[in-house]
Design an enzyme around this catalytic site. Structure first.
Site, short mmCIF file in Angstrom:
data_model
loop_
_atom_site.label_atom_id
_atom_site.label_comp_id
_atom_site.label_asym_id
_atom_site.label_seq_id
_atom_site.Cartn_x
_atom_site.Cartn_y
_atom_site.Cartn_z
N TRP A 34 0.82 -1.22 0.00
CA TRP A 34 0.00 0.00 0.00
C TRP A 34 0.85 1.27 0.00
O TRP A 34 1.93 1.30 0.60
CB TRP A 34 -0.85 -0.01 1.27
CG TRP A 34 -1.53 1.28 1.59
CD1 TRP A 34 -1.05 2.28 2.39
CD2 TRP A 34 -2.82 1.71 1.13
NE1 TRP A 34 -1.97 3.30 2.46
CE2 TRP A 34 -3.05 2.98 1.70
CE3 TRP A 34 -3.79 1.15 0.29
CZ2 TRP A 34 -4.23 3.71 1.47
CZ3 TRP A 34 -4.95 1.86 0.07
CH2 TRP A 34 -5.16 3.12 0.65
N MET A 35 0.31 2.34 -0.62
CA MET A 35 0.90 3.68 -0.51
C MET A 35 -0.19 4.70 -0.23
O MET A 35 -1.29 4.60 -0.78
CB MET A 35 1.60 4.02 -1.81
CG MET A 35 1.35 5.41 -2.32
SD MET A 35 1.98 5.78 -3.96
CE MET A 35 3.70 5.52 -3.79
N ASP A 37 0.11 9.14 1.31
CA ASP A 37 0.75 10.45 1.08
C ASP A 37 2.21 10.44 0.61
O ASP A 37 3.02 9.68 1.16
CB ASP A 37 0.79 11.26 2.38
CG ASP A 37 -0.47 11.19 3.19
OD1 ASP A 37 -1.44 10.57 2.77
OD2 ASP A 37 -0.47 11.79 4.28
N ASP A 152 2.00 15.55 10.58
CA ASP A 152 2.36 15.93 9.22
C ASP A 152 3.21 17.21 9.17
O ASP A 152 2.85 18.20 8.51
CB ASP A 152 1.12 16.07 8.33
CG ASP A 152 0.17 14.88 8.45
OD1 ASP A 152 0.65 13.79 8.81
OD2 ASP A 152 -1.04 15.04 8.20
#
Ligand code: FRU
Length: 475
Positions: A34-35, A37, A152
């Site tokens: 999975w990927m 951001d 983030d």
């Protein structure tokens, strides 16, 4: 399940030969698993680096790692070993999103370490002298109090200081961006709330970015919880920007309100960085939360967008163009002086194979009488339609892949039809990115064509459409 078993499970579709031809040629996608951001976008030691939120053991979100790829031209990407894996008490529940800078000769990453059964989010550092192997330094910045939504970090250097913006939410559930300053990336002081949501702009702001374009200060955010408003905010979450002014030590003054930066089905959690030649480059996640990922059957999920160059117009609108590195691959197919006319309801024949290429189409709006025209590929079992609705002055993208549960409504952008309409379309296996009128708008969506659904044609429904086209293979 053990990691070994999970890895074998992720590899099984590949070993058994399941492959729909959806893996991209010139976009970054995970080698397996999975990927989400893009993270740590940077230029270091002759390479562009793209890290990304990654779960290597299955094509679904899980314990977050940072995957890693590098490139000399942002089109040919080389996969590198996973850069960051949960290992410390402070990042044991996940290495969430963050950014990268070059500091004292090291590629230095700041990321959100998640811990305490995912109830704590703290900012951590890691660095590398070779751009491949990273050493963690642990936590450098904590919020204090409730830090369940404090993530983030986006770093930059200005006026002899490091600054970082961090996404968060207020106690009464409004998104906000917090600002901190440091002399050395380790000791941080709180500079206050840079901006926060009114009651319409969402309960959480993820992946903030803060940078200068044309002497204005752009705040780019990813709000969660914004309601659809006509043609705007149609995706589950949005990515958009404010234009304003700011100087270190001062407040951020907003001059232009929130505008979406992409109008397709699949764009989120983008990040910018400065190329060595001063270009401000943007890369986003070419997907959306809580959507279908049919490529999971092939053992991987999602890709990053084509890198884009940002500029700000004098009317304070961000113009988004494909990176100029693509120009090297352009080859002229037919010239503007040799236009193609389509009429009589029959679609013009094949323009291109919608696989891995750039197709540039210029509609001559002055000679076009049709009220609906555009580009199309597919059949009744699966299709993609790019259509201009002249009466509405809008360009619509409609995708229809019912075999994969993808039948949701179209996305659109307003287009100026008073002059020629230029569509610069990038196709890559399972993605389409449509750049409209040289920076005026862009729509990014994932597509899932199978054999027989990739013949790209131009069409009109009720008159004449006049166009010319170029196409080029990429890579
Ligand atoms: C955005 C996001 C970030 C977080 C990461 C987790 O898509 O939710 O806020 O750091 O993904 O994978």
């Amino acid at each position: 399940m053990s990691k070994l078993l999970l890895t074998i499970a992720a590899l099984l579709p590949i070993l058994c030969g399941a492959d729909h031809g959806w893996y991209p040629v010139y976009h970054v996608a995970p080698p397996q698993g999975w990927m989400n951001d893009p993270n740590g976008l940077s230029y270091f030691d002759g390479y562009y680096h793209a890290f990304y939120q990654h779960y290597p053991y299955a094509p679904e979100w899980g314990l977050m790692h940072w995957g890693h790829a590098r490139s000399k031209n942002m089109l040919n990407w080389e996969h590198l070993p996973i850069a960051l894996t949960p290992s410390l008490p402070e990042d044991i529940d996940g290495i969430f999103s963050g950014s990268g800078v070059v500091n004292e000769g090291n590629l230095t990453l700041i990321y959100t370490g998640v811990s305490g059964n995912s109830t704590h989010q703290e900012q951590c550092l890691a660095y590398s002298s070779d751009g491949v192997n990273f050493t963690k330094e642990g936590v450098v910045l904590k919020k204090g109090g409730n830090d369940e939504n404090f993530r983030d970090p986006k770093l930059w250097w200005q006026d002899d200081s490091w600054f970082v913006v961090i996404g968060s939410k207020t106690d009464d559930n409004r998104g906000e961006v917090l600002l901190y300053r440091s002399p050395d990336l380790k000791d941080w002081s709180y500079e206050g709330v840079l901006a926060s949501a009114d009651d319409k702009l969402g309960y959480m702001w993820e992946c903030p970015d803060f940078f200068t374009l044309n002497n204005k200060q752009i705040l780019l955010i990813n709000p969660q919880g914004v309601e659809q408003d006509g043609y705007d905010y149609q995706n589950l979450y949005q990515t958009g920007y404010f234009v304003g002014s700011w100087a270190p030590g001062g407040n951020y003054t907003v001059e232009e309100g929130f505008k979406e930066i992409d109008h397709g089905h699949d764009f989120y959690a983008s990040q910018t960085f400065l190329a060595p030649d001063g270009r401000r480059i943007l890369i986003g996640w070419l997907a959306m939360w809580e959507s279908e990922f049919p490529e999971g059957a092939d053992g991987w999920a999602a890709m990053l967008t084509l890198p884009r160059e940002l500029t700000l117009s004098d009317s304070n609108v961000i113009e988004v163009r494909p990176i100029r590195e693509v120009q090297k691959y352009r080859e002229e197919i037919s010239s503007n002086s040799d236009p193609i006319t389509i009429s009589g309801g029959a679609p013009y024949g094949l323009l291109a194979d919608a696989k891995a290429n750039e197709v540039t189409v210029r509609f001559d709006t002055a000679s076009t009488t049709a009220k609906t025209y555009g580009l199309f590929f597919g059949n009744e079992a699966g299709s993609l339609n790019i259509s201009v609705n002249v009466d509405l002055g809008r360009l619509f993208v409609t995708r229809y892949y019912p075999n994969y549960n993808i039948t949701e409504s179209e996305r659109s952008v307003a287009v100026d039809l008073s002059g020629p309409l230029n569509l610069d379309v990038f196709l890559d296996s399972s993605s389409i990115e449509i750049f409209v009128n040289d920076g005026a708008g862009v729509l990014s969506s994932r597509i899932y064509p199978v054999d027989g659904q990739r013949d790209l044609v131009a069409y009109q429904t009720d008159g004449v459409a006049v166009l010319s086209q170029y196409k080029s293979p990429i890579l």
